[in-house]
Structures are given as structure tokens and as C-alpha cells.
Design an enzyme around this catalytic site. Sequence first.
Site, short mmCIF file in Angstrom:
data_model
loop_
_atom_site.label_atom_id
_atom_site.label_comp_id
_atom_site.label_asym_id
_atom_site.label_seq_id
_atom_site.Cartn_x
_atom_site.Cartn_y
_atom_site.Cartn_z
N GLN A 190 0.82 -1.21 0.00
CA GLN A 190 0.00 0.00 0.00
C GLN A 190 0.86 1.26 0.00
O GLN A 190 0.47 2.28 -0.59
CB GLN A 190 -0.92 0.02 1.24
CG GLN A 190 -1.99 -1.06 1.24
CD GLN A 190 -1.60 -2.25 2.11
OE1 GLN A 190 -0.45 -2.70 2.06
NE2 GLN A 190 -2.53 -2.76 2.89
N ASP A 226 -5.96 1.82 12.48
CA ASP A 226 -7.11 0.97 12.20
C ASP A 226 -8.04 0.93 13.40
O ASP A 226 -9.23 0.66 13.26
CB ASP A 226 -6.64 -0.44 11.84
CG ASP A 226 -6.02 -0.48 10.45
OD1 ASP A 226 -6.78 -0.61 9.48
OD2 ASP A 226 -4.79 -0.36 10.34
N ASN A 257 -2.56 -0.62 14.34
CA ASN A 257 -2.33 -0.22 12.96
C ASN A 257 -1.53 -1.32 12.24
O ASN A 257 -1.08 -2.29 12.84
CB ASN A 257 -1.58 1.12 12.90
CG ASN A 257 -1.69 1.79 11.55
OD1 ASN A 257 -2.78 1.94 11.01
ND2 ASN A 257 -0.58 2.21 10.98
N LYS A 258 -1.37 -1.14 10.95
CA LYS A 258 -0.73 -2.11 10.08
C LYS A 258 0.57 -2.67 10.69
O LYS A 258 1.36 -1.93 11.28
CB LYS A 258 -0.44 -1.46 8.72
CG LYS A 258 0.36 -2.30 7.76
CD LYS A 258 -0.43 -3.48 7.26
CE LYS A 258 0.41 -4.30 6.28
NZ LYS A 258 -0.32 -5.49 5.80
#
Length: 314
Positions: free
Chosen positions: A181, A222, A232-233
Site C-alpha cells: 500500500q 485501524d 495499525n498495520k
Amino acid sequence: MIESLLPSFLRHENISRVTADGVCITDRRRLPFEHVEVLCRDYHESAEAIRSMVTQGGGPLEAALNTVLFTYRKDRESLDDAVRLLSEARPTNTTMRRELEGVMRRYASGDEMEDIIPSVFSHYDELYDRLSDIGEGVIEDGDGILTTCFPEHTFMLSVKKAVLRGKRVEVFVPETRPYLQGAHLTEPCLREMGIPCFLITDGMGAHFMREGRIRKYMTASDRALSDRTVVNKTGTLANAIAAHYYGIPYYAFSVSPDRERSCDDIIIEYRDGSSIKSIAGARTAAEEAEALYPCFDIIRPELVTGIITEGGII
């Protein structure tokens, strides 16, 4: 105002849209090389598209809202089931579930669905604008900023506003395995916006912190809790630890902090490990290799300088 500042990937019509046949969701896995839409003919297909990462970050919320609107127009009796299935598609990020439940409460109280969904989109546009004003305020002239994954509207707008106000900024963008991403979304967006940026591998953040080129760490979240825990990621935790070691502030954006849950309630999704044995369709490991893929990190409050929210920094 914000529509003119946003890169094309983040404009509503390029995230998802309702048609007579279903909901078209832009396949972010194919960007930036080609713009392909996945047509979801019902809420089952939309939930599967969200689950299989056709869209990520803030994309699932927009896709889910449009799916509720399409379901309302075609099959109102299935609205409750649609909300349930869509909410289950991304268990870690609870913003979508809470927003969809709010939509249904308004609908049950007599509001028109045709009015509710556009109003939610407008609310988020205003929210992104407010959060990015706060985000811009923590960016200083000369900052090198590290991010992770695709930090979406609030980060992009924060950096753009900083540049428009005369601040010199450059952004370091980890590629973000396994779906890339950072390479496929974040870097092209920043480049389109005219923001100086550098693509780096996921393990390079600490190197540039040591060199003094990175002075801020800023990500989306997230999920964020009221005690300043951030989810988060995967990769965010390692960068947060390095930032803490080097005395670099870490700020995470949250459009909707979860004030109902604790860290113990967080479900970390594990996806099929086979996805990290290849990159862009090219195999990088033996078929026999055993691989693990936890999708998210939990970052404890002591590593977080602040969470940027609608009400300010917590």
C-alpha cells in the site's frame, strides 16, 4: 475545499460508487498501474471484497455505506443482515461497525436512508478537514516524516496544508508488505500532491531516524483506544519503538476512537501466510515455506505521543 486538495485516489468516486447494478469498488490492489473496479451485486459480494482487501484503510467504510444504500434500494428486508455481514468483514477496525449501527438507528427513528448516507459522507469530509488542521499544527518546518501503510485523508491533508503554509516537509514511505500500500498508494498520492517523498523498504525507518532525517512519525490507525493504545498495520510497532528510542514524536490519527473497549478486546486478524511468499505475483519463497501474516500491531500508550482526534490530541 478538501476535495481540491486530495489526490485522485481519495476522491469519493474513485473509492466506491453506487450504480443500478451494484456497488463498484476500486481495486486498490491494482493501483497505480491500472484503475479497475470490482462490481459487487449484493452485500455478500461487498463484504467479501472488503475481506479480501479490494479496498483498505478508509475504503471499507465508504464501500459499506454505499452497499447499505444499494441494499436499501433493492432489498430493504436484508438491511440488518447486510450491516451484520459488512461489520464482520473487518473485525479489528470497529469504526465501520459503529458507523453502520448509527445509520440503522437513524433509519429506525424515521430518517430517510437517501438522506442518511450522504450526510455521513459529508460528516467525514468535515472531520478529515478538522483533523488535518490539528495534524498540520504538529508538523514543523524542515520535518522529515515517516508514515506506514496508506495513511489516507487526514495525513495527506495535514502534509498538504503544511506545505501550503510554507513549511518544508519530506515524507518517508515504507513499501508495506505484502500488499504494498505504501508503494502503490501512499507514494503516488504524495507525488501527485507535489509533496517531496522517498519510497523505502519496511525495515529502513530506524536507519533514517539515526541519521536525523526523520523527525516525526505519523500514521493512521485501524483502531485507537481512549487510553492511547493504537492498532495499525504490521510494522507500525517496530517504527514506534525506534521512534521512542530516538526521541521522535509519534502521532496517530483516529476519526473515531473506540471508547467502549479495552486492549484485551482487540482481535488481531491473521491472514493466509501464502500472501507473503510472493510480491506482485512473483514468487519470493519456496512453496514449502511456512509463513505467518498477522495484519496489525498493537502499540502501547507509552510509545504514542498523541492520538489526533476530532476533539484534539489525546
